[in-house]
Scaffold this active site. Structure first.
Site, short mmCIF file in Angstrom:
data_model
loop_
_atom_site.label_atom_id
_atom_site.label_comp_id
_atom_site.label_asym_id
_atom_site.label_seq_id
_atom_site.Cartn_x
_atom_site.Cartn_y
_atom_site.Cartn_z
N HIS A 12 0.81 -1.23 0.00
CA HIS A 12 0.00 0.00 0.00
C HIS A 12 0.85 1.28 0.00
CE1 HIS A 12 -0.03 -0.77 4.62
NE2 HIS A 12 0.91 0.11 4.35
N HIS A 59 -1.99 4.16 10.02
CA HIS A 59 -0.66 4.73 10.25
C HIS A 59 -0.73 6.07 10.99
CE1 HIS A 59 -0.18 2.07 6.75
NE2 HIS A 59 1.12 2.09 6.91
N HIS A 193 10.08 -4.16 4.34
CA HIS A 193 10.53 -2.77 4.26
C HIS A 193 10.78 -2.21 5.65
CE1 HIS A 193 6.11 -2.20 4.56
NE2 HIS A 193 6.23 -0.90 4.69
N GLU A 240 3.81 -5.48 8.58
CA GLU A 240 2.48 -5.37 7.94
C GLU A 240 2.04 -6.69 7.34
OE1 GLU A 240 2.65 -0.61 6.82
OE2 GLU A 240 3.09 -2.07 5.26
C1 DHB Z 1 6.07 3.25 2.36
C2 DHB Z 1 5.55 1.98 2.67
C3 DHB Z 1 4.47 1.86 3.54
O1 DHB Z 1 3.93 0.66 3.90
C4 DHB Z 1 3.88 2.99 4.10
O2 DHB Z 1 2.81 2.83 4.90
C5 DHB Z 1 4.40 4.25 3.82
C6 DHB Z 1 5.49 4.38 2.95
C7 DHB Z 1 7.21 3.42 1.41
O3 DHB Z 1 7.87 2.43 1.03
O4 DHB Z 1 7.45 4.56 0.97
FE FE Z 2 2.46 0.95 5.54
#
Ligand code: DHB
Ligand code: FE
Length: 287
Positions: A12, A59, A193, A240
């Site tokens: 997302h 978030h 990530h 996540e």
């Molecule tokens: C990014 C990834 C995310 O899951 C999020 O909530 C906000 C930013 C990103 O990779 O930029």
């Molecule tokens: Fe996210």
């Protein structure tokens, strides 16, 4: 009776919203990600879901660190988005299905899940980006959603096993819902990530592949990972994946993975999209 047709899980990342606003789907940077949705569009056109239960993580738009439920279930007529500061256009509202929401809430509480019920709930990019990917042009008028927020932000987080069981409870509840709805399940976020700290930019392709392989028919292997092991393997925001586990838990039948797209990177994230079909097991007729 309601029928669970299958599940879609997808990243997302907010900058996807910017790419959509600027029509960059065919740019070399974005194309490998967006083309993964061609299959999803065909699948949705064929499967015609009436409702989507969306497991995601807020978030900081609706819940903040002052009050942060582990699991929160929406029970609103409609869900609004607001500017979260990512520089992307505010999304159109999405219709809710309060009757389905209350059916699921009743079943979850009966199953000893002490959830927070929300008759008013803003939805953030973790709902609006996947919806905009699945229904280009925000053309989701035919769909009603039940958003379910899982805390992936402030520790202690719920475990992989707990999120899988939450999904199980939702799956059982949908199968006892009397309306003839075709219901899809959505899980958003991931894969690996980490947005900040010493490991900012961390991506773990090997672990992502394990998740993509095992989620379909061996999810119990993934439920054995503790949250700390998940942070270590997937990154602080890779947790996540808990939303994906809840989605998988909500598919009670024989499950097959009919689509997978994996691409590194989109923004700071290993971007992935899968479609799982749920085939009801033939039930033995009573003698
Ligand atoms: C990014 C990834 C995310 O899951 C999020 O909530 C906000 C930013 C990103 O990779 O930029
Ligand atoms: Fe996210």
């Amino acid at each position: 009776m309601a029928k669970i047709i299958g599940g879609v899980a997808t990243t997302h990342v907010p900058s996807i919203g910017q790419a959509i606003a600027e029509n960059k789907q065919k740019d070399p940077y974005w194309q490998p990600f967006f083309r993964g949705f061609d299959f999803v569009h065909d699948w949705l056109a064929r499967e015609r879901p009436d409702a989507a239960v969306v497991f995601y993580n807020d978030h900081g738009l609706n819940f903040f660190l002052d009050k942060l439920p582990t699991f929160a279930v929406g029970a609103a007529e409609a869900y609004r988005n607001e500017d979260e500061g990512w520089g992307i256009p505010v999304s159109r509202s999405i219709a809710g299905d309060p009757a389905l929401s209350w059916h699921l809430i009743n079943a979850l509480v009966a199953d000893e899940f002490d959830i927070t019920m929300c008759q008013d709930m803003l939805i953030d990019h973790a709902v609006t980006i996947p919806m905009a990917l699945m229904w280009p042009g925000q053309n989701w008028q035919g769909i009603k959603i039940v958003p379910i927020s899982i805390n992936t932000v402030q520790h202690p987080l719920p475990s992989m096993a707990r999120c899988f069981k939450l999904g199980r409870s939702i799956g059982r509840a949908i199968e006892t819902y009397e309306q003839d709805l075709r219901v899809m399940i959505v899980g958003t976020g991931g894969l690996s990530h980490q947005l900040d700290g010493k490991r900012a930019g961390f991506i773990n392709k090997e672990f992502d592949q394990l998740c993509l392989d095992k989620i379909t028919n061996e999810p119990e292997i993934l439920t054995k990972y503790s949250v700390h092991e998940l942070v270590a393997e997937a990154g602080a925001q890779g947790v996540e994946f808990l939303n994906w586990m809840a989605m998988r838990g909500a598919l009670p039948g024989r499950v097959s993975q009919v689509h997978r797209n994996y691409h590194i990177p989109i923004s700071n994230t290993a971007a992935a999209t899968i479609v799982l079909e749920n085939h009801p097991e033939p039930r033995l007729k009573a003698a």
